[in-house]
Design a protein around this motif. Structure first.
Motif, short mmCIF file in Angstrom:
data_model
loop_
_atom_site.label_atom_id
_atom_site.label_comp_id
_atom_site.label_asym_id
_atom_site.label_seq_id
_atom_site.Cartn_x
_atom_site.Cartn_y
_atom_site.Cartn_z
N VAL A 39 0.84 -1.20 0.00
CA VAL A 39 0.00 0.00 0.00
C VAL A 39 0.87 1.25 0.00
O VAL A 39 0.62 2.21 -0.74
CB VAL A 39 -0.96 0.00 1.21
CG1 VAL A 39 -1.64 1.35 1.37
CG2 VAL A 39 -2.01 -1.09 1.04
N PHE A 40 1.92 1.25 0.80
CA PHE A 40 2.82 2.41 0.88
C PHE A 40 3.53 2.65 -0.45
O PHE A 40 3.62 3.78 -0.93
CB PHE A 40 3.84 2.20 2.01
CG PHE A 40 4.80 3.34 2.14
CD1 PHE A 40 4.40 4.55 2.67
CD2 PHE A 40 6.12 3.20 1.73
CE1 PHE A 40 5.28 5.61 2.79
CE2 PHE A 40 7.01 4.24 1.84
CZ PHE A 40 6.60 5.46 2.37
N SER A 43 1.11 4.06 -3.03
CA SER A 43 0.81 5.47 -2.77
C SER A 43 1.97 6.37 -3.16
O SER A 43 1.78 7.45 -3.72
CB SER A 43 0.47 5.67 -1.29
OG SER A 43 -0.72 5.02 -0.97
N PRO A 91 -4.30 5.74 -0.37
CA PRO A 91 -3.95 4.46 0.24
C PRO A 91 -5.07 3.44 0.07
O PRO A 91 -6.22 3.69 0.44
CB PRO A 91 -3.75 4.79 1.72
CG PRO A 91 -3.51 6.25 1.76
CD PRO A 91 -4.25 6.83 0.60
#
Length: 172
Positions: A39-40, A43, A91
């Motif tokens: 997810v990081f 993003s 996110p």
């Protein structure tokens, strides 16, 4: 209030629930740390692409305007690219996947065509022509249809303008 707008809070709630469910599923399959890292990374990539897509859209708009061409194609392409980058920057795994799909060229063309059709339906023909240029139409070759013969106009009052009212057939 428009009819479709009353479903926005419900749609946002469903999107959040879907994102959480997918995150939990990926977390169970790959591990919580790997899901969080995914997810990081998505993003971060989305933030980088936001700048790139924004600059690309601006350059496309400026070049079309400088060449005297309708800017609608460049604007819609830029909007689809920005939407894809924005969805990637938000996110979430589902939004990131949709964002990546909007950046893939064949799917981007489909989305751009959809944005163009939606825009042409919502604005006047004159504005659509200014944005996208003259429309093109497809003509089918087939058996010729009989064309109605034009009627000779009726001259009233020696051809001078007269005041009147147009009444549509069937409406009185």
């Amino acid at each position: 209030m428009r009819r479709g707008l009353r479903f926005v809070p419900l749609a946002l709630l469903l999107a959040v629930v879907l994102e959480l469910a997918v995150f939990v599923g990926v977390g169970r399959a790959l591990g919580f740390g790997a899901a969080l890292l995914l997810v990081f990374a998505a993003s971060l990539l989305g933030l980088v692409l936001l700048r790139r897509e924004g600059m690309r859209a601006w350059r496309g708009f400026r070049s079309a305007a400088a060449a005297g061409q309708p800017p609608g194609g460049q604007v819609t392409d830029g909007l689809v690219g920005l939407a894809g980058a924005l969805l990637l920057a938000v996110p979430g795994l589902v939004s990131g996947l949709v964002g990546v799909l909007l950046l893939v060229p064949p799917l981007r063309r489909l989305a751009r065509a959809g944005v163009r059709r939606a825009t042409e339906r919502r604005v006047s023909s004159m504005v659509a022509g200014d944005l996208f240029g003259p429309r093109t139409v497809r003509v089918r070759q087939g058996a010729p249809q009989p064309t109605p013969q034009p009627q000779q106009p009726v001259v009233v009052d020696g051809g001078r303008a007269i005041e009147g009212e147009i009444v549509e057939p069937g409406r009185h």
